[in-house]
Write a protein that holds these residues in place. Structure first.
Motif, short mmCIF file in Angstrom:
data_model
loop_
_atom_site.label_atom_id
_atom_site.label_comp_id
_atom_site.label_asym_id
_atom_site.label_seq_id
_atom_site.Cartn_x
_atom_site.Cartn_y
_atom_site.Cartn_z
N SER A 1 0.61 -1.40 0.08
CA SER A 1 0.07 -0.27 -0.28
C SER A 1 1.21 1.89 0.18
O SER A 1 1.98 1.34 0.41
CB SER A 1 -0.76 0.28 1.02
OG SER A 1 -0.42 0.71 2.38
N SER A 2 0.02 2.47 0.15
CA SER A 2 1.13 3.27 -0.17
C SER A 2 1.06 3.51 0.98
O SER A 2 2.01 5.05 1.40
CB SER A 2 0.02 4.81 -0.96
OG SER A 2 -1.06 4.70 0.21
N TYR A 3 0.84 3.45 2.74
CA TYR A 3 1.55 4.11 3.78
C TYR A 3 3.06 3.05 3.88
O TYR A 3 3.21 3.44 4.20
CB TYR A 3 0.40 2.71 4.20
CG TYR A 3 -0.54 3.72 5.03
CD1 TYR A 3 -1.14 4.60 5.92
CD2 TYR A 3 -2.23 3.27 3.67
CE1 TYR A 3 -2.77 5.12 6.17
CE2 TYR A 3 -3.19 3.72 3.31
CZ TYR A 3 -3.63 4.90 4.86
OH TYR A 3 -4.61 5.07 4.81
N THR A 4 3.09 2.19 3.08
CA THR A 4 4.73 1.39 3.06
C THR A 4 5.52 2.22 3.05
O THR A 4 6.21 2.42 3.04
CB THR A 4 4.04 0.68 2.02
OG1 THR A 4 3.80 -1.08 3.19
CG2 THR A 4 6.03 -0.69 1.99
N LYS A 5 5.15 3.22 2.06
CA LYS A 5 6.10 4.13 1.33
C LYS A 5 6.54 5.27 1.91
O LYS A 5 7.42 5.71 2.37
CB LYS A 5 5.77 4.86 -0.28
CG LYS A 5 6.34 6.07 -0.53
CD LYS A 5 6.07 6.03 -2.50
CE LYS A 5 6.60 7.25 -2.96
NZ LYS A 5 7.65 7.56 -2.63
N VAL A 6 5.08 5.63 2.55
CA VAL A 6 5.05 6.37 3.17
C VAL A 6 6.14 6.57 4.77
O VAL A 6 7.21 7.31 4.82
CB VAL A 6 3.86 7.55 4.32
CG1 VAL A 6 4.20 8.07 5.56
CG2 VAL A 6 3.13 7.21 3.21
N VAL A 7 6.05 5.50 5.36
CA VAL A 7 6.60 4.92 6.95
C VAL A 7 8.83 4.42 6.23
O VAL A 7 9.45 5.02 6.51
CB VAL A 7 6.41 3.03 6.87
CG1 VAL A 7 7.50 2.79 7.50
CG2 VAL A 7 5.13 3.68 6.98
N LEU A 8 8.92 3.39 5.04
CA LEU A 8 10.08 3.86 4.13
C LEU A 8 10.58 4.99 4.41
O LEU A 8 12.12 4.85 4.72
CB LEU A 8 9.89 3.27 3.42
CG LEU A 8 9.74 1.36 2.88
CD1 LEU A 8 9.09 0.97 1.82
CD2 LEU A 8 10.94 0.76 4.23
#
Length: 309
Positions: A10-17
């Motif tokens: 998901s896009s949430y993964t990109k935010v975290v990374l």
């Protein structure tokens, strides 16, 4: 320190990374990052573990994990992938316990590979079953700030104390020159009686208690050398009040302590923490405390008090 980052597609993964990679200097040379993808599996996968279905799950997991690990490694961080199958929240918690993880960093909502499974619900369930501190990010980029404003919710409880201790111990995580804002929310006072002198006395006592709460937190943060500010709010809904204040003052992070719950209370975390998780648009650090640890500390304090002259 050791960190666990659960990821999906998901896009949430990109935010975290991106959040972690952009702050690589804050984590220290000895930090280790476990990048975890958990694939839910069907009944057939349990029965036929070497089937094409099982291989497909692993291939999908590695497609997610490889670029994520590379992004962190390119930022100079020590990162390695972990792939598991099973219940998502339960498996993440088991990995965190097995590896003695210090902090879990994850998004608040995301989509898993199976339609209908919401990562937000995984976050909520993980919050309910783990005692590990969790940093929760939302689906928007987090601004990079070497002088962040960090709100610490402090109600004077042992849970708030543990949260403040965590921040004081790991202050380098929060930037070069963080500013800590101690936030105490008092319920709107109701008239205690028609004896106004008695009512004024009670309110004066509450004011003294809040002052003592702030002083104790300031003592715990003294070693950080950071600027510390006190904020007193009045509301019947502490979670909403803190979320509103954080947005109004453009805080970079909210920190709150709460008790760990156990899987049979997965829908209940603690009203203030739950409200903040739902309402806050900025990163939220939740520091959970094992109830047994609290009991041990309280017993030790009582014993110490018994032997004081």
């Amino acid at each position: 320190m050791k960190y666990l980052i659960p990821i999906d597609n998901s896009s949430y993964t990109k935010v975290v990374l991106d959040f972690v990679a952009n702050r690589s200097a804050n984590f220290g040379a000895n930090s280790e990052f476990l990048v975890v993808n958990v694939q839910p599996i069907s009944l057939l996968s349990y029965i036929f573990k070497q089937t094409e279905a099982q291989k497909a799950l692993e291939e999908e997991a590695m497609e997610i994990l490889k670029p994520a690990v590379k992004e962190l490694q390119d930022a100079g961080l020590n990162a390695k992938p972990i792939y598991e199958t099973g219940g998502i929240a339960e498996t993440i918690n088991a990995i965190a316990d097995k590896n003695n993880v210090d902090l879990i960093i994850m998004g608040s909502k995301g989509t898993s590979s199976i339609e209908g499974i919401i990562f937000g619900s995984v976050t909520n369930k993980l919050l309910a079953i783990t005692y590990k501190p969790m940093l929760i990010l939302h689906d928007k980029p987090v601004k990079l700030n070497d002088e962040p404003s960090i709100g610490l919710a402090d109600d004077g409880s042992i849970y708030a104390e543990h949260a403040v201790e965590f921040v004081g111990k790991h202050s380098s995580l929060f930037g070069k020159s963080p500013k800590y804002i101690l936030i105490n929310v008092e319920e709107k006072p109701a008239p205690l009686s028609r004896d106004y002198a008695l009512e004024r006395k009670a309110r004066k006592e509450r004011k003294v208690e809040i002052g003592e709460v702030f002083e104790h937190a300031e003592d715990l943060l003294k070693g950080t050398g950071a600027e510390i500010e006190r904020v007193k709010l009045t509301s019947d809904d502490p979670g909403k009040a803190i979320a509103h204040y954080a947005k109004k003052e453009d805080l970079d992070l909210i920190v709150i302590g709460t008790r760990g719950q156990g899987e049979f209370r997965a829908s209940v975390l603690g009203s203030t923490a739950t409200r903040l998780t739902a309402l806050s648009e900025i990163p939220l650090l939740i520091v959970q405390t094992d109830e047994d640890k609290v009991k041990d500390e309280e017993e030790q304090k009582e014993e110490k008090g018994d032997f004081e002259p």
